[in-house]
Design a protein around this motif. Structure first.
Motif, PDB file in Angstrom:
ATOM      1  N   MET A   1       0.833  -1.179   0.000  1.00  0.00           N
ATOM      2  CA  MET A   1       0.000   0.000   0.000  1.00  0.00           C
ATOM      3  C   MET A   1       0.879   1.244   0.000  1.00  0.00           C
ATOM      4  N   GLU A   2       0.633   2.116  -0.930  1.00  0.00           N
ATOM      5  CA  GLU A   2       1.421   3.327  -1.076  1.00  0.00           C
ATOM      6  C   GLU A   2       0.842   4.439  -0.212  1.00  0.00           C
ATOM      7  N   THR A   3       1.711   5.151   0.494  1.00  0.00           N
ATOM      8  CA  THR A   3       1.256   6.294   1.275  1.00  0.00           C
ATOM      9  C   THR A   3       1.653   7.571   0.561  1.00  0.00           C
ATOM     10  N   MET A   4       0.856   8.592   0.772  1.00  0.00           N
ATOM     11  CA  MET A   4       1.142   9.891   0.173  1.00  0.00           C
ATOM     12  C   MET A   4       1.432  10.882   1.283  1.00  0.00           C
ATOM     13  N   ASN A   5       2.339  11.763   1.001  1.00  0.00           N
ATOM     14  CA  ASN A   5       2.598  12.864   1.921  1.00  0.00           C
ATOM     15  C   ASN A   5       1.921  14.093   1.350  1.00  0.00           C
ATOM     16  N   HIS A   6       0.924  14.578   2.050  1.00  0.00           N
ATOM     17  CA  HIS A   6       0.200  15.754   1.591  1.00  0.00           C
ATOM     18  C   HIS A   6       0.848  17.004   2.164  1.00  0.00           C
ATOM     19  N   GLU A   7       0.763  18.060   1.414  1.00  0.00           N
ATOM     20  CA  GLU A   7       1.325  19.341   1.817  1.00  0.00           C
ATOM     21  C   GLU A   7       0.246  20.186   2.490  1.00  0.00           C
ATOM     22  N   PHE A   8       0.697  21.111   3.323  1.00  0.00           N
ATOM     23  CA  PHE A   8      -0.205  22.019   4.041  1.00  0.00           C
ATOM     24  C   PHE A   8      -1.122  22.755   3.070  1.00  0.00           C
ATOM     25  N   HIS A   9      -0.564  23.250   1.993  1.00  0.00           N
ATOM     26  CA  HIS A   9      -1.365  24.018   1.038  1.00  0.00           C
ATOM     27  C   HIS A   9      -2.456  23.160   0.402  1.00  0.00           C
ATOM     28  N   GLU A  10      -2.221  21.859   0.267  1.00  0.00           N
ATOM     29  CA  GLU A  10      -3.235  20.973  -0.288  1.00  0.00           C
ATOM     30  C   GLU A  10      -4.437  20.860   0.655  1.00  0.00           C
ATOM     31  N   LEU A  11      -4.184  20.855   1.948  1.00  0.00           N
ATOM     32  CA  LEU A  11      -5.279  20.817   2.916  1.00  0.00           C
ATOM     33  C   LEU A  11      -6.121  22.085   2.790  1.00  0.00           C
ATOM     34  N   PHE A  12      -5.479  23.223   2.673  1.00  0.00           N
ATOM     35  CA  PHE A  12      -6.219  24.473   2.509  1.00  0.00           C
ATOM     36  C   PHE A  12      -7.030  24.464   1.224  1.00  0.00           C
ATOM     37  N   GLU A  13      -6.479  23.891   0.167  1.00  0.00           N
ATOM     38  CA  GLU A  13      -7.233  23.761  -1.084  1.00  0.00           C
ATOM     39  C   GLU A  13      -8.454  22.870  -0.878  1.00  0.00           C
ATOM     40  N   LEU A  15     -10.084  22.478   1.785  1.00  0.00           N
ATOM     41  CA  LEU A  15     -11.027  23.229   2.611  1.00  0.00           C
ATOM     42  C   LEU A  15     -11.646  24.411   1.871  1.00  0.00           C
ATOM     43  N   GLY A  16     -11.196  24.652   0.645  1.00  0.00           N
ATOM     44  CA  GLY A  16     -11.725  25.761  -0.143  1.00  0.00           C
ATOM     45  C   GLY A  16     -11.195  27.110   0.309  1.00  0.00           C
ATOM     46  N   LEU A  17     -10.009  27.103   0.883  1.00  0.00           N
ATOM     47  CA  LEU A  17      -9.395  28.329   1.390  1.00  0.00           C
ATOM     48  C   LEU A  17      -8.216  28.736   0.511  1.00  0.00           C
ATOM     49  N   PRO A  18      -7.864  30.021   0.511  1.00  0.00           N
ATOM     50  CA  PRO A  18      -6.661  30.442  -0.209  1.00  0.00           C
ATOM     51  C   PRO A  18      -5.464  29.647   0.313  1.00  0.00           C
ATOM     52  N   SER A  19      -4.576  29.238  -0.589  1.00  0.00           N
ATOM     53  CA  SER A  19      -3.554  28.274  -0.190  1.00  0.00           C
ATOM     54  C   SER A  19      -2.119  28.704  -0.455  1.00  0.00           C
ATOM     55  N   SER A  20      -1.905  29.994  -0.713  1.00  0.00           N
ATOM     56  CA  SER A  20      -0.514  30.445  -0.846  1.00  0.00           C
ATOM     57  C   SER A  20       0.119  30.454   0.543  1.00  0.00           C
ATOM     58  N   GLU A  21       1.419  30.463   0.579  1.00  0.00           N
ATOM     59  CA  GLU A  21       2.122  30.469   1.867  1.00  0.00           C
ATOM     60  C   GLU A  21       1.699  31.667   2.721  1.00  0.00           C
ATOM     61  N   SER A  22       1.585  32.834   2.105  1.00  0.00           N
ATOM     62  CA  SER A  22       1.201  34.030   2.874  1.00  0.00           C
ATOM     63  C   SER A  22      -0.256  33.948   3.332  1.00  0.00           C
ATOM     64  N   ASP A  23      -1.136  33.371   2.516  1.00  0.00           N
ATOM     65  CA  ASP A  23      -2.535  33.196   2.916  1.00  0.00           C
ATOM     66  C   ASP A  23      -2.648  32.247   4.106  1.00  0.00           C
ATOM     67  N   ILE A  24      -1.886  31.178   4.067  1.00  0.00           N
ATOM     68  CA  ILE A  24      -1.914  30.200   5.167  1.00  0.00           C
ATOM     69  C   ILE A  24      -1.400  30.838   6.445  1.00  0.00           C
ATOM     70  N   ARG A  25      -0.306  31.568   6.352  1.00  0.00           N
ATOM     71  CA  ARG A  25       0.233  32.258   7.531  1.00  0.00           C
ATOM     72  C   ARG A  25      -0.780  33.232   8.107  1.00  0.00           C
ATOM     73  N   ALA A  26      -1.422  33.988   7.238  1.00  0.00           N
ATOM     74  CA  ALA A  26      -2.410  34.970   7.690  1.00  0.00           C
ATOM     75  C   ALA A  26      -3.605  34.283   8.345  1.00  0.00           C
ATOM     76  N   PHE A  27      -4.059  33.186   7.772  1.00  0.00           N
ATOM     77  CA  PHE A  27      -5.179  32.444   8.343  1.00  0.00           C
ATOM     78  C   PHE A  27      -4.831  31.958   9.752  1.00  0.00           C
ATOM     79  N   ILE A  28      -3.682  31.347   9.884  1.00  0.00           N
ATOM     80  CA  ILE A  28      -3.272  30.812  11.187  1.00  0.00           C
ATOM     81  C   ILE A  28      -3.117  31.936  12.203  1.00  0.00           C
ATOM     82  N   GLU A  29      -2.467  33.018  11.816  1.00  0.00           N
ATOM     83  CA  GLU A  29      -2.278  34.138  12.741  1.00  0.00           C
ATOM     84  C   GLU A  29      -3.608  34.762  13.170  1.00  0.00           C
ATOM     85  N   SER A  30      -4.572  34.788  12.278  1.00  0.00           N
ATOM     86  CA  SER A  30      -5.852  35.417  12.623  1.00  0.00           C
ATOM     87  C   SER A  30      -6.767  34.508  13.434  1.00  0.00           C
TER      88      SER A  30
END
Length: 76
Positions: A1-13, A15-30
């Motif tokens: 069974m193959e496992t995949m490593n998902h990236e943080f930005h993929e989770l935001f995608e 969730l239907g959220l902006p997924s650039s590094e700066s968008d993710i940082r801003a979301f977390i900070e807010s």
């Protein structure tokens, strides 16, 4: 069974959220810090569908659970 490593930005995608590094940082900070007794899946800022997706990913998909756990840490 193959496992995949998902990236943080993929989770935001997923969730239907902006997924650039700066968008993710801003979301977390807010939205942090979440009180210690609030589960990431029960945070008040999620829509019902976003909260449901996070719960599903934690319960059903170990590959995604790692990234959801990272989000949990970042928000707490």
């Amino acid at each position: 069974m193959e496992t995949m490593n998902h990236e943080f930005h993929e989770l935001f995608e997923q969730l239907g959220l902006p997924s650039s590094e700066s968008d993710i940082r801003a979301f977390i900070e807010s939205h942090r810090p979440l009180p210690g007794d609030v589960k990431v899946t029960e945070a008040p800022f999620w829509t019902d569908s976003q909260a449901g997706l996070l719960k599903e990913l934690l319960l059903d998909d170990a590959d995604w659970a790692v990234v959801v756990d990272q989000l949990n840490v970042a928000l707490h």
